[in-house]
Design an enzyme around this catalytic site. Sequence first.
Site, mmCIF file in Angstrom:
data_model
loop_
_atom_site.group_PDB
_atom_site.id
_atom_site.type_symbol
_atom_site.label_atom_id
_atom_site.label_comp_id
_atom_site.label_asym_id
_atom_site.label_seq_id
_atom_site.Cartn_x
_atom_site.Cartn_y
_atom_site.Cartn_z
ATOM 1 N N ARG A 39 42.303 49.098 41.101
ATOM 2 C CA ARG A 39 42.657 47.635 41.535
ATOM 3 C C ARG A 39 44.084 47.342 40.931
ATOM 4 O O ARG A 39 44.813 46.580 41.493
ATOM 5 C CB ARG A 39 41.691 47.013 40.557
ATOM 6 C CG ARG A 39 40.389 46.685 41.465
ATOM 7 C CD ARG A 39 39.320 45.715 40.735
ATOM 8 N NE ARG A 39 38.399 45.377 41.635
ATOM 9 C CZ ARG A 39 37.081 44.757 41.330
ATOM 10 N NH1 ARG A 39 36.970 44.713 40.006
ATOM 11 N NH2 ARG A 39 36.223 44.568 42.242
ATOM 12 N N GLY A 375 31.624 41.840 45.850
ATOM 13 C CA GLY A 375 30.924 40.592 46.105
ATOM 14 C C GLY A 375 31.649 39.641 46.910
ATOM 15 O O GLY A 375 31.273 39.319 47.963
#
Length: 396
Positions: A39, A375
């Site tokens: 990330r 998500g």
Amino acid sequence: MQIKYIQDADLKGKKVLVRFDFNVPLTKTEPRAITDTSRIDQAIPTIRLMLEKGASKIIMISHLGRPDGQVNPKYSLEPVAEYLASKLGTDVILSESAIENGVKNLLHLPETKLVLLENIRFLPGEEKNDMELAEKLAQYADVYVNDAFGAAHRKHASTHAINAFFKNRAYAGLLMKKEVDSLAALLDKPAKPFIAIIGGAKVSDKIKTIERMLVMVDTLLIGGAMAYPFLKAKGATIGKSLCSDEDVALAKHLLAADKGGKIQLPKDHVVSDKFDGEPSPCAGTSIPEDKMGLDIGPMTIKSYGDHIATAKTIFWNGPMGLFENKNFAKGTMSIAHTIAANTACFSVVGGGDSVAAVQQSGEAEKFSHVSTGGGASLEFIERGELPGVQALKYGV
Ligand code: AMP
């Protein structure tokens, strides 16, 4: 209204406030180390571009974990600041808090270029989408950039409310653009056959994605613990496999909605008597009473592989078994290798665990897109939009 992209922003001499998703996994014991830096690595091009464009200060915001509005050293961004500094070869100053007075003083120092604000979720206002907190953050900068795709499904102060203070001065970062473009390509006339592979643990977490997928795809391959409620709903025995009554009811509903017969379920399994037990093969769909299903079996690998080999578009979320244990990783790894081998297809993988599995397989480079948002990627597929992206487009 069109979204504005950072490539088109004039940043010369400007102070830029940028929201990243540095929510990386850490070791559980001290000293805490980052176990997967993807990330942060994926945010680096945006930082470099801002520097190239002559930004005078770069003030970075991120969350880490779930400290629930309280300061908790366990979730400090310190390891992230250290990693960023080593990656960029420059100083990165970590502020004590995102809204302490010292931040403004820091920004007055000519030598300060890169500041990382301490975990924004240490402040209760973040998850409440609090305007006051957003206003305080906004005072640091001339321009706002959102590159936190992984947090774009949340209406939080630093992803949503903050846009109120940057009218016509809010931009999407490079990663945000890449994520949104790749996922939008799945929704907008995907090449056929389009196959979705959904695994993981709970039907209830992914029911909306599965419902949406049923309309879009030609075939929906289900694996992992996700498969057992479906098998039970069809009358198979599933032994001690993970499965809740709620999930069986949801699976029944999805099977009834699947008029085109798109849902495919495992034809055989790898089972054991416990999570860390020895693996044994289990032919057929039913699982003996004293066993639990922990991976898909060889016939299923072959049949799912045949579908994958002919696909032109693939979306994958959720592992095919308890892949963290190498005894039950074969199904998940085979899926990763088969997708990688289909070089003619547009392949997107999303979701923390499936991304970790793809990294583990060594095939990540061969996927068209590996999403940083679990998500967020599912919610984008369900709705075609995310609150964080909408706020960038239309303000709040
Ligand atoms: P999710 O977050 O819903 O994608 O779930 C991912 C988790 O489900 C991973 O930790 C997997 O190890 C776990 N999982 C997948 N298949 C099984 C299975 N058959 N039994 C137990 N856990 C599983």
